[in-house]
Design a protein around this motif. Structure first.
Motif, PDB file in Angstrom:
ATOM      1  N   VAL A 324       0.841  -1.205   0.000  1.00  0.00           N
ATOM      2  CA  VAL A 324       0.000   0.000   0.000  1.00  0.00           C
ATOM      3  C   VAL A 324       0.871   1.248   0.000  1.00  0.00           C
ATOM      4  N   GLY A 325       1.952   1.245   0.780  1.00  0.00           N
ATOM      5  CA  GLY A 325       2.850   2.398   0.790  1.00  0.00           C
ATOM      6  C   GLY A 325       3.436   2.672  -0.582  1.00  0.00           C
ATOM      7  N   GLY A 326       3.867   1.612  -1.277  1.00  0.00           N
ATOM      8  CA  GLY A 326       4.397   1.788  -2.621  1.00  0.00           C
ATOM      9  C   GLY A 326       3.366   2.326  -3.585  1.00  0.00           C
ATOM     10  N   LEU A 327       2.135   1.811  -3.501  1.00  0.00           N
ATOM     11  CA  LEU A 327       1.083   2.265  -4.417  1.00  0.00           C
ATOM     12  C   LEU A 327       0.675   3.710  -4.144  1.00  0.00           C
ATOM     13  N   VAL A 328       0.704   4.123  -2.896  1.00  0.00           N
ATOM     14  CA  VAL A 328       0.380   5.519  -2.574  1.00  0.00           C
ATOM     15  C   VAL A 328       1.309   6.465  -3.329  1.00  0.00           C
ATOM     16  N   VAL A 329       2.602   6.132  -3.362  1.00  0.00           N
ATOM     17  CA  VAL A 329       3.567   6.973  -4.071  1.00  0.00           C
ATOM     18  C   VAL A 329       3.338   6.916  -5.578  1.00  0.00           C
ATOM     19  N   LEU A 330       3.118   5.707  -6.121  1.00  0.00           N
ATOM     20  CA  LEU A 330       2.902   5.579  -7.564  1.00  0.00           C
ATOM     21  C   LEU A 330       1.673   6.373  -8.010  1.00  0.00           C
ATOM     22  N   ILE A 331       0.611   6.320  -7.218  1.00  0.00           N
ATOM     23  CA  ILE A 331      -0.609   7.057  -7.560  1.00  0.00           C
ATOM     24  C   ILE A 331      -0.370   8.564  -7.496  1.00  0.00           C
ATOM     25  N   SER A 332       0.253   9.024  -6.407  1.00  0.00           N
ATOM     26  CA  SER A 332       0.482  10.466  -6.245  1.00  0.00           C
ATOM     27  C   SER A 332       1.385  11.020  -7.341  1.00  0.00           C
ATOM     28  N   GLN A 333       2.405  10.250  -7.711  1.00  0.00           N
ATOM     29  CA  GLN A 333       3.308  10.733  -8.748  1.00  0.00           C
ATOM     30  C   GLN A 333       2.641  10.737 -10.121  1.00  0.00           C
ATOM     31  N   GLN A 334       1.783   9.755 -10.396  1.00  0.00           N
ATOM     32  CA  GLN A 334       1.086   9.757 -11.678  1.00  0.00           C
ATOM     33  C   GLN A 334       0.118  10.929 -11.774  1.00  0.00           C
ATOM     34  N   LEU A 335      -0.544  11.244 -10.677  1.00  0.00           N
ATOM     35  CA  LEU A 335      -1.412  12.422 -10.651  1.00  0.00           C
ATOM     36  C   LEU A 335      -0.592  13.687 -10.907  1.00  0.00           C
ATOM     37  N   ALA A 336       0.589  13.770 -10.287  1.00  0.00           N
ATOM     38  CA  ALA A 336       1.441  14.942 -10.489  1.00  0.00           C
ATOM     39  C   ALA A 336       1.881  15.073 -11.942  1.00  0.00           C
ATOM     40  N   ARG A 337       2.114  13.930 -12.629  1.00  0.00           N
ATOM     41  CA  ARG A 337       2.566  13.968 -14.020  1.00  0.00           C
ATOM     42  C   ARG A 337       1.432  14.353 -14.974  1.00  0.00           C
ATOM     43  N   GLU A 338       0.244  13.811 -14.757  1.00  0.00           N
ATOM     44  CA  GLU A 338      -0.805  13.906 -15.768  1.00  0.00           C
ATOM     45  C   GLU A 338      -1.786  15.055 -15.581  1.00  0.00           C
ATOM     46  N   VAL A 339      -1.993  15.480 -14.347  1.00  0.00           N
ATOM     47  CA  VAL A 339      -3.077  16.436 -14.096  1.00  0.00           C
ATOM     48  C   VAL A 339      -2.582  17.862 -14.307  1.00  0.00           C
ATOM     49  N   PRO A 340      -3.237  18.639 -15.174  1.00  0.00           N
ATOM     50  CA  PRO A 340      -2.860  20.048 -15.345  1.00  0.00           C
ATOM     51  C   PRO A 340      -3.078  20.829 -14.052  1.00  0.00           C
ATOM     52  N   SER A 341      -2.285  21.844 -13.859  1.00  0.00           N
ATOM     53  CA  SER A 341      -2.340  22.604 -12.612  1.00  0.00           C
ATOM     54  C   SER A 341      -3.722  23.187 -12.353  1.00  0.00           C
ATOM     55  N   HIS A 342      -4.401  23.649 -13.418  1.00  0.00           N
ATOM     56  CA  HIS A 342      -5.685  24.318 -13.213  1.00  0.00           C
ATOM     57  C   HIS A 342      -6.807  23.345 -12.863  1.00  0.00           C
ATOM     58  N   LEU A 343      -6.535  22.033 -12.928  1.00  0.00           N
ATOM     59  CA  LEU A 343      -7.546  21.028 -12.571  1.00  0.00           C
ATOM     60  C   LEU A 343      -7.163  20.226 -11.335  1.00  0.00           C
ATOM     61  N   MET A 344      -6.022  20.529 -10.735  1.00  0.00           N
ATOM     62  CA  MET A 344      -5.524  19.673  -9.655  1.00  0.00           C
ATOM     63  C   MET A 344      -6.483  19.598  -8.484  1.00  0.00           C
ATOM     64  N   GLY A 345      -7.064  20.703  -8.100  1.00  0.00           N
ATOM     65  CA  GLY A 345      -7.988  20.700  -6.971  1.00  0.00           C
ATOM     66  C   GLY A 345      -9.193  19.821  -7.220  1.00  0.00           C
ATOM     67  N   ARG A 346      -9.784  19.934  -8.416  1.00  0.00           N
ATOM     68  CA  ARG A 346     -10.979  19.147  -8.720  1.00  0.00           C
ATOM     69  C   ARG A 346     -10.670  17.663  -8.888  1.00  0.00           C
TER      70      ARG A 346
END
Length: 401
Positions: A324-346
């Protein structure tokens, strides 16, 4: 990419504004994790009705889930730092209001309203923090930051309940709630200085034309990579909450030990979860890495129904913590890579809302599972369910490629 904790702390030194946000977030998380222990105890002390302790966070979860879309929309449109400050100050004032009302004999439903107000206030913080982080960092530094936050989150799950336990031993739940309020106030003061900020991310005309709160959901569902990770997170959240809700019954009815030993389960997952967040950064970053993490979690689930001692149960929980710890990082980093800044909150709000629903469903199935099949059968069903759904996800991902 840097992989050691020393490099992560160097990031804190290089970026003092991020350091302030990091520690403010840690203090707010500590306050929430401690409140999870203190609030049910406080309700029991005031009402002397143990049945009401199970409802102590019903209002919190309900309000958080309902307000998450609005919180994400505001985080992409308003000043994120002000939203974080408002969230912390609201929780500080609500907890002091709670302490003040204890001496005036308010009915039980009033405390449910306090719980709802706390959940609504908390909903503002996380999307705003995720969006604000994009103003402070980018590139490899952003990926390192979300990994560090993942490590911190698991360690706080270990430390916070222990601190509240000490407070409850030497004092009472009122002192615990007061300590929580102070943590929210200190978190506010940490990010209060005007220099704790970053440049506004310039939005394109297309981005400015995007209006509603549904934009976060649209992006998640349109991205095959994020959609797959969301499915994994929902599965882990649903069955994770179900097994946690079943653990007390398993300890008492199957292992014949005190239910209080569930603290060992929480501690083991906190430690190995933190280790997993660092370990995954040292492995080759590939599509197979998430399946390795899922394999660890699946091994944990499949072994749960065969644990005949507390030590074996703690070991199974520890293996899950690594995955679970490993997946938490993989998920957070993928969100950081793919999500545009203006949509991050939503996007952050949409993700949290879906996970919250999965957790809620996981809690409501456990009474039926325990009463009809017992905790041993429940654990075994959870294990086979996780294995079957993991294999289904693997099959669908192969077909997609």
């Amino acid at each position: 990419m840097s992989t050691s904790l020393s490099n992560s702390f160097q990031l804190l030194r290089r970026r003092p504004a991020f350091a302030r946000v990091f520690w403010a977030d840690a203090l707010a998380q500590m306050g929430h994790n401690m409140l999870v222990v203190a609030f049910p105890t406080l309700i029991l002390e005031v009402t002397h009705d143990i049945s009401l302790t199970g409802l102590s966070f019903t209002g919190d979860i309900l309000a958080y889930g309902l307000l998450s879309p609005l919180a994400g929309y505001l985080a992409d449109r308003w000043e994120q730092k002000r939203l974080m400050l408002a969230s912390n100050l609201a929780r500080f004032l609500l907890l002091w209001l709670l302490l003040w009302t204890l001496a005036h004999g308010y009915p039980a439903w009033f405390y449910l309203l306090i719980s709802m107000a706390l959940g609504g206030s908390a909903a503002l913080f996380s999307p705003a923090r995720a969006a604000f982080l994009r103003r402070l960092l980018s590139g490899e530094e952003l990926l390192e930051a979300v990994a560090l936050e993942g490590t911190s989150g698991f360690l706080l799950r270990l430390i916070s309940p222990a601190l509240m336990g000490i407070i409850l031993v030497v004092s009472d739940a009122r002192a615990g709630v007061a300590a929580d309020a102070i943590l929210y106030l200190v978190s506010t003061l940490v990010i209060w200085p005007a220099w704790v900020t970053g440049p506004r991310v310039a939005a394109t005309e297309a981005a400015q034309a995007e209006g509603g709160w549904r934009e976060g959901w649209k992006l998640l569902l349109a991205s095959g990579e994020l959609r797959g990770l969301l499915w994994i997170d929902l599965l882990i959240s649903f069955l994770g909450m179900a097994t946690w809700s079943t653990a007390v019954a398993y300890l008492e009815q199957v292992l014949h030990v005190r239910a209080a030993n569930n603290g060992w389960l929480q501690a083991s997952m906190g430690i190995t979860g933190a280790l997993g967040t660092r370990w995954v950064m040292r492995l080759p970053q590939s599509a197979g890495l998430r399946w390795l993490m899922l394999g660890l979690i699946c091994t944990s689930y499949m072994s749960l129904g065969h644990c005949d001692s507390l030590a074996k149960l703690v070991l199974a929980w520890s293996i899950r913590g690594l995955g679970v710890g490993g997946l938490v990082v993989l998920i957070s980093q993928q969100l950081a890579r793919e999500v545009p800044s203006h949509l991050m909150g939503r996007v952050q709000a949409a993700w949290e809302q879906s996970v919250l629903i999965a957790c809620f469903l996981g809690t409501i199935i456990t009474p039926w599972m325990i009463s009809h099949g017992g905790p041993l059968l429940a654990f075994r069903i959870y294990g086979w369910a996780f294995l079957g759904l993991t294999l289904l996800g693997r099959f669908l991902s192969i077909r997609r490629f």
